[in-house]
Design a protein around this motif. Sequence first.
Motif, PDB file in Angstrom:
ATOM      1  N   UNK A   1       0.837  -1.202   0.000  1.00  0.00           N
ATOM      2  CA  UNK A   1       0.000   0.000   0.000  1.00  0.00           C
ATOM      3  C   UNK A   1       0.869   1.249   0.000  1.00  0.00           C
ATOM      4  N   UNK A   2       1.902   1.250   0.827  1.00  0.00           N
ATOM      5  CA  UNK A   2       2.803   2.406   0.876  1.00  0.00           C
ATOM      6  C   UNK A   2       3.546   2.571  -0.449  1.00  0.00           C
ATOM      7  N   UNK A   3       3.976   1.458  -1.021  1.00  0.00           N
ATOM      8  CA  UNK A   3       4.697   1.535  -2.296  1.00  0.00           C
ATOM      9  C   UNK A   3       3.814   2.132  -3.382  1.00  0.00           C
ATOM     10  N   UNK A   4       2.553   1.700  -3.444  1.00  0.00           N
ATOM     11  CA  UNK A   4       1.668   2.247  -4.470  1.00  0.00           C
ATOM     12  C   UNK A   4       1.476   3.749  -4.283  1.00  0.00           C
ATOM     13  N   UNK A   5       1.318   4.177  -3.035  1.00  0.00           N
ATOM     14  CA  UNK A   5       1.140   5.607  -2.777  1.00  0.00           C
ATOM     15  C   UNK A   5       2.362   6.401  -3.211  1.00  0.00           C
ATOM     16  N   UNK A   6       3.541   5.858  -2.962  1.00  0.00           N
ATOM     17  CA  UNK A   6       4.765   6.553  -3.354  1.00  0.00           C
ATOM     18  C   UNK A   6       4.946   6.556  -4.864  1.00  0.00           C
ATOM     19  N   UNK A   7       4.544   5.475  -5.515  1.00  0.00           N
ATOM     20  CA  UNK A   7       4.615   5.448  -6.975  1.00  0.00           C
ATOM     21  C   UNK A   7       3.665   6.473  -7.583  1.00  0.00           C
ATOM     22  N   UNK A   8       2.524   6.675  -6.938  1.00  0.00           N
ATOM     23  CA  UNK A   8       1.571   7.670  -7.433  1.00  0.00           C
ATOM     24  C   UNK A   8       2.174   9.072  -7.387  1.00  0.00           C
ATOM     25  N   UNK A   9       3.056   9.316  -6.408  1.00  0.00           N
ATOM     26  CA  UNK A   9       3.721  10.617  -6.342  1.00  0.00           C
ATOM     27  C   UNK A   9       4.620  10.831  -7.553  1.00  0.00           C
ATOM     28  N   UNK A  10       5.161   9.746  -8.085  1.00  0.00           N
ATOM     29  CA  UNK A  10       5.981   9.820  -9.295  1.00  0.00           C
ATOM     30  C   UNK A  10       5.124   9.719 -10.565  1.00  0.00           C
ATOM     31  N   UNK A  11       3.811   9.629 -10.392  1.00  0.00           N
ATOM     32  CA  UNK A  11       2.865   9.493 -11.502  1.00  0.00           C
ATOM     33  C   UNK A  11       3.094   8.201 -12.278  1.00  0.00           C
ATOM     34  N   UNK A  12       3.532   7.159 -11.574  1.00  0.00           N
ATOM     35  CA  UNK A  12       3.753   5.858 -12.188  1.00  0.00           C
ATOM     36  C   UNK A  12       2.610   4.938 -11.792  1.00  0.00           C
ATOM     37  N   UNK A  13       1.752   4.560 -12.737  1.00  0.00           N
ATOM     38  CA  UNK A  13       0.599   3.719 -12.404  1.00  0.00           C
ATOM     39  C   UNK A  13       1.013   2.273 -12.143  1.00  0.00           C
ATOM     40  N   UNK A  14       0.315   1.637 -11.208  1.00  0.00           N
ATOM     41  CA  UNK A  14       0.515   0.214 -10.928  1.00  0.00           C
ATOM     42  C   UNK A  14      -0.512  -0.568 -11.743  1.00  0.00           C
ATOM     43  N   UNK A  15      -0.036  -1.367 -12.693  1.00  0.00           N
ATOM     44  CA  UNK A  15      -0.954  -2.091 -13.560  1.00  0.00           C
ATOM     45  C   UNK A  15      -1.339  -3.452 -13.030  1.00  0.00           C
ATOM     46  N   UNK A  16      -0.450  -4.069 -12.231  1.00  0.00           N
ATOM     47  CA  UNK A  16      -0.674  -5.443 -11.785  1.00  0.00           C
ATOM     48  C   UNK A  16      -0.142  -5.628 -10.373  1.00  0.00           C
TER      49      UNK A  16
END
Length: 386
Positions: free
Chosen positions: A292-307
């Motif tokens: 969950x934390x990783x996805x939130x941090x990736x969103x800050x980089x505007x990198x979508x999680x596809x899978x």
Amino acid sequence: MSGLDVEPVDETDADEADDHSIEVTPTEAIDDEERATIDVEPSDEPVDGPDYVLYGGKGGVGKTTMAAATALDSARRGVRTLVVSTDPAHSLSDTFEREIGPRPERIDEDAPLFAAEIDPDAALEEGQTVFDAEGGLGGLGGGLGGLGAEAGDLGDAFGGESPMEAMFGGAMPGADEAVAMQTLLEYLDDDRFERVVVDTAPTGHTLRLLQLPEIMDTMMGRLITFRQRLSGMMESFKGMFGGEDADAGADLENLEELRERIERLRAALRDPERTDFRIVMVPEEMSVLESKRLRAQLQEFEIPVGTVVVNRVMEPLADVTDDVEGEFLQPDLDSCAFCQRRWDVQQTALAEAHELFRGTDVRRVPLLADEVRGEEMLGVVAACLR
């Protein structure tokens, strides 16, 4: 998910196995003549897919296994694929059961599969990067010194300070990560490969790596400006010193090329049509929270999680994929109290993961009795990820 209806495992004789057959012991130790086989069926799915597949997550959840399996499956379907590891603690070599070097090399005779384990020290020794081990400017140092200063004399040219401190107010953070990023940029931009699968380091390292394009882009802009000003100054003094600044144009071209690569990578990582960032987790609450934390941090980089890949789920392989045929050793959820307790824990975590990543493709890989090493076992995992 609901409870599982588990059938007992029969011991069957092996007939004939094709090239992708895997010998396993389905129950207790038995004679070689009584082994069962698992046949991995080839996929009929089209080869279209993202240009880049990145696996990230907490350490020890199986990122390397997933990256290796995905790359192998992609190559077996005719796509020229590179699998590359940015994790300092490389394990691609162990997974493929063969030595993998720091530069891309073909590792499969029957499929266009290439592999590399990025080694910042090797890249520095071979002069493949603009940075040096101390976060300096490596091979570009001589050009920046200009007035006869070699790379090792840049401190004198900048009044005792390192070039990085003089120009940018401090040393480049994470020189090894900067080298890894520049090398990765090169591979992602390599026309030889139609798809690049990246086995990233554990979460913290990966996030710093993803942050580097922003840092490097800012640094490159300042460095290019500085180099242009220095070139102008050198033009004025050229007659006085009788020298030629022959490398100035080449240095600027190298910097501009690197900056363009950074921009292309940033755009590609933010494009869900080109990049699938896959978070790997295990069905435990701590792993769910980390994801969950990783996805939130990736969103800050505007990198979508596809899978999202949930690894080591205690369920039959047949519940996950139809591409693997045969008997397979699986947990006894009817009479094993330990298995039942672990399954209850996993069900809770799986429910949280499905709720947390609602709208995201969630794939499961069962807990396998055998260690996933070698192409045959990787083929089983690949069938679960299709």
